[in-house]
Scaffold this motif. Structure first.
Motif, short mmCIF file in Angstrom:
data_model
loop_
_atom_site.label_atom_id
_atom_site.label_comp_id
_atom_site.label_asym_id
_atom_site.label_seq_id
_atom_site.Cartn_x
_atom_site.Cartn_y
_atom_site.Cartn_z
N CYS A 7 0.85 -1.19 0.00
CA CYS A 7 0.00 0.00 0.00
C CYS A 7 0.88 1.24 0.00
O CYS A 7 1.79 1.36 0.82
N CYS A 10 0.18 3.35 3.62
CA CYS A 10 0.66 2.85 4.91
C CYS A 10 1.95 2.04 4.77
O CYS A 10 2.61 1.78 5.77
N CYS A 24 -7.15 -0.99 1.03
CA CYS A 24 -6.23 -1.44 2.08
C CYS A 24 -7.00 -1.36 3.39
O CYS A 24 -7.39 -0.27 3.83
N CYS A 27 -5.62 1.06 5.94
CA CYS A 27 -5.88 2.49 5.66
C CYS A 27 -7.36 2.84 5.78
O CYS A 27 -7.69 4.00 6.07
#
Ligand SMILES: [Zn+2]
Length: 265
Positions: A7, A10, A24, A27
């Motif tokens: 991701c 993050c 994600c 997130c």
């Protein structure tokens, strides 16, 4: 495994079984956020092609840090915490390559990895594999956030000495599994952002969400302080380069909690 998705917001790498390109999960949680351009992914190969590289350099006053330049996602740096039985990597970063691994070997390699909370999982399974499938300690209260399993060891309870003089403490701030590492020989706590070292580096703070500014609950902070009370420490290493309370850290932690709690009457 260089093609597994990471991701961009993050920096956590997903295993194929946990991956949904639309979202994600880390997130989407209220402690993080989805990137302003929507959900984006990269890979280790993509990061390498874009010119990112690992760095290993001193983090005064007494440890070596591991980071990525240019910074990726949250931009944290991990710590190489030495002692009998080998080094512990506390926290992790989204990237590694052969040169990074060689640089860590120059400092004695790694025997274990331990992680403070899900935002710092990074490419932890890649790191485990690169050093011989070493264990990755994650507190069991955060099991739902582990998106690539590999050699993850879920641990339970309040404390666990994973190697001599390196003890995990489940402080539970920020995430229920939020964990700090006590390094006895260095008289230090490594905290990630479970206790975050703020810009005035004589102080720390405690948030449930940093990007969304949601405070942590007083009862959680009070419990965390009672858990670290039996441990001696003079230094707190936060989760980013230079975020270090260099001395007097135990008193600084107590004063910081008192200051924080006094604002929540
Ligand atoms: Zn994410």
């Amino acid at each position: 495994m260089t093609e597994l998705p990471i991701c961009r917001t993050c920096g956590v790498q997903y295993g194929a079984a946990s991956f949904d390109a639309r979202t994600c999960a880390i997130c989407a949680d209220e402690r993080q956020y989805t990137g302003w351009d929507g959900q984006r992914w990269t890979t280790l190969a993509g990061l390498s092609a874009a010119g990112h590289h690992g760095v290993v350099r001193p983090e005064p006053p007494g440890l070596w840090g591991v980071g990525v330049e240019p910074a990726v996602a949250i931009g944290q740096r991990a710590l190489i915490v030495p002692g009998e039985g080998g080094n512990v990597l506390f926290d992790c970063v989204p990237y590694l390559d052969d040169r990074t691994v060689a640089a860590v070997h120059e400092h004695g390699g790694l025997a274990s990895i331990a992680i403070s909370h899900p935002h710092f999982y990074g490419a932890m399974i890649e790191w485990s594999r690169a050093f011989g499938d070493i264990p990755v300690y994650v507190h069991a209260a955060d099991r739902q956030w582990v998106k690539r399993h590999g050699n993850v060891r879920l641990w339970d309870g309040e404390t666990l000495e994973i190697l001599p003089g390196r003890t995990l403490i489940n402080c539970g701030v920020h995430f229920p599994g939020g964990t700090v590492l006590h390094w006895a020989a260095g008289s230090a706590l490594c905290t990630g952002d479970i206790f975050t070292v703020v810009m005035d580096r004589r102080w720390v703070s405690f948030m449930y969400s940093y990007p969304n500014l949601i405070p942590e609950r007083p009862s959680v902070i009070t419990r965390a302080l009672s858990l670290v009370e039996p441990f001696e420490f003079d230094t707190i290493y936060g989760g980013w380069w230079g975020r270090v309370v260099r001395s007097g850290a135990k008193a600084a932690l107590t004063a910081s909690a008192e200051r924080y709690l006094s604002r929540l009457d």
